[in-house]
Design a protein around this motif. Structure first.
Motif, PDB file in Angstrom:
ATOM      1  N   TYR A 407       0.841  -1.192   0.000  1.00 12.31           N
ATOM      2  CA  TYR A 407       0.000   0.000   0.000  1.00 12.31           C
ATOM      3  C   TYR A 407       0.878   1.243   0.000  1.00 12.31           C
ATOM      4  CZ  TYR A 407       0.832   0.458   5.073  1.00 12.31           C
ATOM      5  OH  TYR A 407       1.403   0.606   6.304  1.00 12.31           O
ATOM      6  N   LEU A 408       0.296   2.349  -0.431  1.00 16.74           N
ATOM      7  CA  LEU A 408       1.004   3.620  -0.527  1.00 16.74           C
ATOM      8  C   LEU A 408       0.127   4.724   0.040  1.00 16.74           C
ATOM      9  CD1 LEU A 408       3.347   5.432  -1.635  1.00 16.74           C
ATOM     10  CD2 LEU A 408       2.016   5.625  -3.742  1.00 16.74           C
ATOM     11  N   ILE A 409       0.679   5.457   0.999  1.00 13.84           N
ATOM     12  CA  ILE A 409       0.026   6.649   1.530  1.00 13.84           C
ATOM     13  C   ILE A 409       0.967   7.821   1.279  1.00 13.84           C
ATOM     14  CG2 ILE A 409      -0.887   7.814   3.558  1.00 13.84           C
ATOM     15  CD1 ILE A 409      -1.559   5.127   4.728  1.00 13.84           C
ATOM     16  N   VAL A 410       0.478   8.829   0.596  1.00 11.46           N
ATOM     17  CA  VAL A 410       1.298   9.966   0.191  1.00 11.46           C
ATOM     18  C   VAL A 410       0.869  11.195   0.984  1.00 11.46           C
ATOM     19  CG1 VAL A 410       1.996  11.443  -1.717  1.00 11.46           C
ATOM     20  CG2 VAL A 410       1.576   9.013  -2.113  1.00 11.46           C
ATOM     21  N   GLU A 411       1.812  11.899   1.562  1.00 13.60           N
ATOM     22  CA  GLU A 411       1.523  13.118   2.304  1.00 13.60           C
ATOM     23  C   GLU A 411       2.003  14.330   1.522  1.00 13.60           C
ATOM     24  OE1 GLU A 411       2.629  15.345   6.533  1.00 13.60           O
ATOM     25  OE2 GLU A 411       2.941  13.186   6.309  1.00 13.60           O
ATOM     26  N   ASP A 412       1.099  15.282   1.334  1.00  9.52           N
ATOM     27  CA  ASP A 412       1.453  16.516   0.649  1.00  9.52           C
ATOM     28  C   ASP A 412       2.333  17.355   1.568  1.00  9.52           C
ATOM     29  OD1 ASP A 412       1.199  19.364  -0.204  1.00  9.52           O
ATOM     30  OD2 ASP A 412      -0.073  18.487  -1.758  1.00  9.52           O
ATOM     31  N   PRO A 434      -8.698  11.010  -0.607  1.00 15.49           N
ATOM     32  CA  PRO A 434      -8.273  11.187   0.781  1.00 15.49           C
ATOM     33  C   PRO A 434      -8.001   9.849   1.461  1.00 15.49           C
ATOM     34  CG  PRO A 434     -10.151  12.587   0.290  1.00 15.49           C
ATOM     35  CD  PRO A 434      -9.988  11.672  -0.881  1.00 15.49           C
ATOM     36  N   ALA A 435      -6.887   9.779   2.199  1.00 14.81           N
ATOM     37  CA  ALA A 435      -6.551   8.573   2.965  1.00 14.81           C
ATOM     38  C   ALA A 435      -7.309   8.645   4.290  1.00 14.81           C
ATOM     39  CB  ALA A 435      -5.047   8.484   3.183  1.00 14.81           C
ATOM     40  N   GLU A 436      -8.505   8.095   4.274  1.00  8.02           N
ATOM     41  CA  GLU A 436      -9.386   8.134   5.434  1.00  8.02           C
ATOM     42  C   GLU A 436      -9.840   6.720   5.773  1.00  8.02           C
ATOM     43  OE1 GLU A 436     -12.429  10.652   3.941  1.00  8.02           O
ATOM     44  OE2 GLU A 436     -11.372  12.525   4.422  1.00  8.02           O
ATOM     45  N   PRO A 437     -10.366   6.492   6.998  1.00  9.27           N
ATOM     46  CA  PRO A 437     -10.822   5.139   7.355  1.00  9.27           C
ATOM     47  C   PRO A 437     -11.964   4.627   6.492  1.00  9.27           C
ATOM     48  CG  PRO A 437     -10.517   6.486   9.313  1.00  9.27           C
ATOM     49  CD  PRO A 437     -10.380   7.403   8.144  1.00  9.27           C
ATOM     50  N   THR A 438     -12.631   5.494   5.771  1.00 11.69           N
ATOM     51  CA  THR A 438     -13.750   5.148   4.876  1.00 11.69           C
ATOM     52  C   THR A 438     -14.883   4.517   5.685  1.00 11.69           C
ATOM     53  OG1 THR A 438     -12.081   4.782   3.176  1.00 11.69           O
ATOM     54  CG2 THR A 438     -14.314   4.192   2.619  1.00 11.69           C
ATOM     55  N   HIS A 439     -15.063   3.188   5.591  1.00 11.04           N
ATOM     56  CA  HIS A 439     -16.203   2.545   6.249  1.00 11.04           C
ATOM     57  C   HIS A 439     -15.840   1.928   7.590  1.00 11.04           C
ATOM     58  CE1 HIS A 439     -18.587   3.269   2.730  1.00 11.04           C
ATOM     59  NE2 HIS A 439     -17.774   2.576   1.969  1.00 11.04           N
ATOM     60  N   MET A 440     -14.657   2.179   8.104  1.00 13.59           N
ATOM     61  CA  MET A 440     -14.235   1.606   9.381  1.00 13.59           C
ATOM     62  C   MET A 440     -13.992   2.709  10.394  1.00 13.59           C
ATOM     63  SD  MET A 440     -11.637  -1.467   8.373  1.00 13.59           S
ATOM     64  CE  MET A 440     -12.211  -2.893   7.467  1.00 13.59           C
ATOM     65  N   PRO A 441     -14.152   2.391  11.686  1.00 11.62           N
ATOM     66  CA  PRO A 441     -13.810   3.399  12.704  1.00 11.62           C
ATOM     67  C   PRO A 441     -12.312   3.635  12.745  1.00 11.62           C
ATOM     68  CG  PRO A 441     -14.394   1.305  13.726  1.00 11.62           C
ATOM     69  CD  PRO A 441     -14.711   1.165  12.274  1.00 11.62           C
ATOM     70  N   GLY A 442     -11.934   4.733  13.388  1.00 14.71           N
ATOM     71  CA  GLY A 442     -10.549   5.166  13.353  1.00 14.71           C
ATOM     72  C   GLY A 442      -9.575   4.257  14.059  1.00 14.71           C
ATOM     73  N   GLN A 443     -10.044   3.317  14.911  1.00 12.49           N
ATOM     74  CA  GLN A 443      -9.104   2.433  15.596  1.00 12.49           C
ATOM     75  C   GLN A 443      -8.686   1.242  14.732  1.00 12.49           C
ATOM     76  OE1 GLN A 443     -12.194   3.197  16.629  1.00 12.49           O
ATOM     77  NE2 GLN A 443     -13.195   1.513  17.711  1.00 12.49           N
ATOM     78  N   PHE A 444      -9.208   1.142  13.520  1.00 13.29           N
ATOM     79  CA  PHE A 444      -8.783   0.109  12.586  1.00 13.29           C
ATOM     80  C   PHE A 444      -7.939   0.754  11.495  1.00 13.29           C
ATOM     81  CE2 PHE A 444     -12.463  -1.786  14.531  1.00 13.29           C
ATOM     82  CZ  PHE A 444     -12.156  -3.131  14.629  1.00 13.29           C
ATOM     83  N   PHE A 445      -6.810   0.169  11.213  1.00 10.02           N
ATOM     84  CA  PHE A 445      -5.950   0.672  10.132  1.00 10.02           C
ATOM     85  C   PHE A 445      -5.778  -0.441   9.102  1.00 10.02           C
ATOM     86  CE2 PHE A 445      -1.699   1.501   8.241  1.00 10.02           C
ATOM     87  CZ  PHE A 445      -2.009   2.701   7.630  1.00 10.02           C
ATOM     88  N   PHE A 446      -6.571  -0.385   8.051  1.00 10.21           N
ATOM     89  CA  PHE A 446      -6.499  -1.340   6.963  1.00 10.21           C
ATOM     90  C   PHE A 446      -6.430  -0.572   5.648  1.00 10.21           C
ATOM     91  CE2 PHE A 446      -8.328  -3.963  10.294  1.00 10.21           C
ATOM     92  CZ  PHE A 446      -7.644  -5.163  10.149  1.00 10.21           C
ATOM     93  N   PRO A 447      -5.269  -0.061   5.289  1.00 12.87           N
ATOM     94  CA  PRO A 447      -5.155   0.676   4.015  1.00 12.87           C
ATOM     95  C   PRO A 447      -5.366  -0.259   2.834  1.00 12.87           C
ATOM     96  CG  PRO A 447      -2.991   0.275   4.949  1.00 12.87           C
ATOM     97  CD  PRO A 447      -3.973  -0.177   5.984  1.00 12.87           C
ATOM     98  N   PRO A 448      -5.902   0.247   1.735  1.00 14.40           N
ATOM     99  CA  PRO A 448      -6.149  -0.609   0.568  1.00 14.40           C
ATOM    100  C   PRO A 448      -4.848  -1.022  -0.109  1.00 14.40           C
ATOM    101  CG  PRO A 448      -6.642   1.673   0.056  1.00 14.40           C
ATOM    102  CD  PRO A 448      -6.342   1.638   1.507  1.00 14.40           C
ATOM    103  N   TYR A 449      -4.756  -2.315  -0.437  1.00 13.95           N
ATOM    104  CA  TYR A 449      -3.573  -2.845  -1.100  1.00 13.95           C
ATOM    105  C   TYR A 449      -3.607  -2.520  -2.594  1.00 13.95           C
ATOM    106  CZ  TYR A 449      -2.612  -5.655   3.094  1.00 13.95           C
ATOM    107  OH  TYR A 449      -2.323  -6.064   4.363  1.00 13.95           O
ATOM    108  N   LYS A 450      -2.443  -2.621  -3.209  1.00 13.64           N
ATOM    109  CA  LYS A 450      -2.305  -2.315  -4.630  1.00 13.64           C
ATOM    110  C   LYS A 450      -3.187  -3.229  -5.469  1.00 13.64           C
ATOM    111  CE  LYS A 450       1.416  -3.429  -6.844  1.00 13.64           C
ATOM    112  NZ  LYS A 450       2.846  -3.546  -7.222  1.00 13.64           N
ATOM    113  N   ARG A 451      -3.689  -2.664  -6.547  1.00 13.34           N
ATOM    114  CA  ARG A 451      -4.525  -3.358  -7.531  1.00 13.34           C
ATOM    115  C   ARG A 451      -5.833  -3.887  -6.939  1.00 13.34           C
ATOM    116  NH1 ARG A 451      -2.731  -3.642 -12.324  1.00 13.34           N
ATOM    117  NH2 ARG A 451      -4.244  -5.244 -12.893  1.00 13.34           N
TER     118      ARG A 451
END
Length: 643
Positions: A407-412, A434-451
């Motif tokens: 996964y890739l998270i880019v900070e401006d 935006p790199a946000e939790p989307t449908h999960m609460p903030g205590q879960f960190f599951f960034p989307p994997y490539k492809r």
């Protein structure tokens, strides 16, 4: 429109269809009407023809579907004018056409007819752009480049600073679904939204996009002798103020914008959600410009053809002793905003003045004038584009193997806002969400994997991740086991799986970790607990070196292409990779706590060496499991020595 007056006019009409030009003598034109505004025109013309053999090519071309170009020139034949104004010239494209035949006898047994042609036409932007409805995604482009790409045969003068600003993305959502928004609507909406100027110069047949209305030129004097009537048009005052509401939770703000004529407690509210103060400030400035009061206008109806230029944009000045001294607008520079013109031939029959280039007409003509200092822009009615549109995308993360789960998270570096990258295969463009939790609460960190296949919402200048559309390979469990599974890690050979399913109708929980040939299993079933640590010699992967320069350089080039050479972004990704590396190291130390006490110093030294080797890297290293594996192998070797 005003009083009807009689004047001799020289009308010139030419048509171009299929590469062939046709010239129509002015005497054949029996009716002409024009509504010419600052943003374009609509017109209609009717003419007769009687010479059927000479008319045959036009008759044939008229029935074909080819585009017909129209040029009309209007000028007065007035001996009183020593220096008449320039002819009013209109160039447009045909919207609709009608043809009527009227018999007028026979020759050698064959019927002879007059043909009456009627054309409705308009400026090219209205004809072409109103039928143009593209759906496109552009990245790292400007509105100037977008307009140039869609101008077709139009002549554009793009003198607006806003158009030159590079935007991360621009989405055109103008497809064939309702509400039927065209590219013409889109252009008017964009100009209105950014308080710019969109105007049409009929003499040059050119469209101008600018920050403000042109103010150069010398105003021509207009006397009252040819004017039938003047009226003052008072625009309705604005009775509301405005408020810009920023709904960001960290620092919500409500900024009122006063307007002198507003009734207290009456607002137009605008809602934004942005953590960046400058963006909220820009919106406040924009809303303030919308509250500018329109100035009064004059409507002038003529009783003779005027002696000055009357096309929109021309400057006039009502001056002279014959005007009433109290006349509103007297001795002020006024700009022509709109022209209404209609002419009916006095000899309306098909036989009359067929080959003459001038003819008497009954004319009605009026102007709408505005102050030359008027900043408000009159735009045609338009439909607002509908956003967002929904498309499928693939999560973008450079580096690694095609099937790796990175996964890739880019900070401006300027705003500190973090984003994911999403590639939209339909246009092969990569956008930021935006790199946000989307449908999960903030205590879960599951960034989307490539492809990973995702649904992306495209707004005009931004995108957002809506939801996920598919499971990654290996995550789904067999239907028969009614199981649930969480799969963590970057690939099949380096991952941790947490699985709960039913075997013989009994719940079973497993944690399976693998790194090359090194595996650990914890299994809890009915009445038993199974723990296994296993190393397969044949499956061992070669021990990597600590020189990661080639990987760093490859990842650096890949990342630079995606994020525009942002060192701050890669630094943030690097720190994330280091944190993941330390977490894995701590897990390995805990699992082998009883046997690794004597080797801990040596392992620590190797970890320190690995960190030292990675300090010069300025690229994002999403995973460091290879280094962990190397450190673990070395630690085990050290343990064997202690035994």
């Amino acid at each position: 429109m005003g009083k009807t007056f009689h004047d001799d006019l020289r009308l010139e009409l030419s048509l171009t269809a299929g590469g062939t030009s046709f010239s129509i003598p002015g005497g054949q034109i029996k009716h002409l009407s024009v509504q010419l505004a600052s943003h374009g025109f609509t017109a209609a013309v009717t003419f007769w023809t009687s010479l059927e053999k000479q008319d045959a090519p036009l008759f044939i071309a008229f029935q074909k579907p080819e585009l017909i170009q129209v040029r009309v020139s209007i000028a007065a034949e007035d001996p009183e004018l020593t220096s008449p104004p320039a002819p009013l010239v209109l160039k447009g494209l045909v919207r609709s056409r009608r043809l009527v035949a009227e018999e007028h006898g026979t020759v050698q047994g064959a019927e002879r007819v007059f043909r009456r042609y009627t054309l409705e036409f308009a400026d090219a932007a209205q004809v072409l752009w109103r039928q143009h409805r593209p759906i496109e995604l552009h990245t790292n482009t400007s509105m100037k480049e977008l307009l140039e790409a869609h101008k077709a045969s139009l002549q554009l003068a793009l003198d607006w600073t806003e158009l030159k600003r590079k935007l991360p993305m621009i989405c055109l959502a103008l497809g064939a679904d309702e509400p039927g928004v065209s590219f013409y609507d889109y252009v008017c909406w964009y100009v209105d939204a950014h308080q710019g100027v969109f105007s049409y110069d009929s003499q040059k047949n050119e469209y101008l996009f600018a920050d403000s209305k042109p103010s150069s030129g010398q105003a021509a004097p207009l006397g009252p002798l040819r004017v039938h009537r003047t009226r003052v048009l008072l625009p309705p005052p604005i009775r509301h103020g405005a408020r810009v509401l920023n709904a960001v939770a960290q620092g919500p703000t409500t900024t009122p914008i006063d307007q002198p004529q507003a009734v207290q407690g009456t607002f137009h509210d605008v809602l934004v959600r942005t953590p960046l103060a400058n963006r909220a400030d820009d919106r406040e400035k924009l809303e303030k410009t919308r509250l500018k009061l329109h100035q009064r206008q004059l409507q002038v109806a003529f009783k003779r053809y005027p002696t000055v230029d009357v096309f929109p944009g021309a400057l006039l000045r009502l001056e002279g002793s014959l005007w009433p001294a109290s006349l509103t607008g007297l001795d002020e520079d006024m700009r022509v905003a709109e022209l209404d013109f209609e002419a009916h031939a006095e000899g309306a029959g098909p036989y009359e003045q067929q080959q003459d280039f001038r003819a008497p007409y009954a004319v009605r003509m009026s102007l709408r004038l505005e102050s030359s200092s008027e900043a408000a822009v009159a735009l045609p009615a338009y439909r607002v584009p509908r956003y967002p549109i929904h498309v499928e995308g693939l999560v973008h993360s450079p580096g690694g193997e095609p099937e790796d789960r990175r996964y890739l998270i880019v900070e401006d570096e300027k705003t500190s806002i973090t984003d994911y990258r999403m590639t939209v295969p339909l246009w092969n463009k990569t956008v930021s969400v935006p790199a946000e939790p989307t449908h999960m609460p903030g205590q879960f960190f599951f960034p989307p994997y490539k492809r990973t296949r995702v649904l992306v919402a495209l707004h005009h200048e931004r995108a957002e991740l809506l939801r996920f559309l598919a499971w990654k390979e290996g995550v789904r469990t067999p239907q028969s086991g009614q199981g649930d599974q969480i799969l963590l890690g970057e690939s099949k050979s380096s991952q941790t799986a947490l699985t709960h399913d039913f075997q013989e109708d009994k719940p079973v929980w497993r944690m399976f970790r693998t790194s090359g040939g090194d595996t650990q299993v914890i299994r809890m079933g009915e009445g038993n607990l199974f723990i296994q640590v296993k190393e397969t010699e044949a499956s061992k992967t070669p021990t990597p070196t600590y020189d990661v320069t080639p990987q760093v350089e490859a990842a650096k080039g890949d990342l630079s292409a995606a994020v525009g050479d942002s060192l701050g972004q890669t630094s943030a990704a690097f720190q994330g990779a280091m944190a993941a590396s330390r977490a894995k190291m701590q897990s390995a130390q805990t699992a082998m706590k009883a046997t690794m006490k004597a080797a801990r110093a040596e392992v620590g030294a190797k970890v320190a060496a690995a960190r030292s080797g990675m300090q010069g890297a300025s690229s994002k290293l999403s995973q460091s499991s290879g280094q962990l594996s190397a450190a673990s192998e070395s630690a085990k070797a050290s343990l064997k020595k202690l035994r």
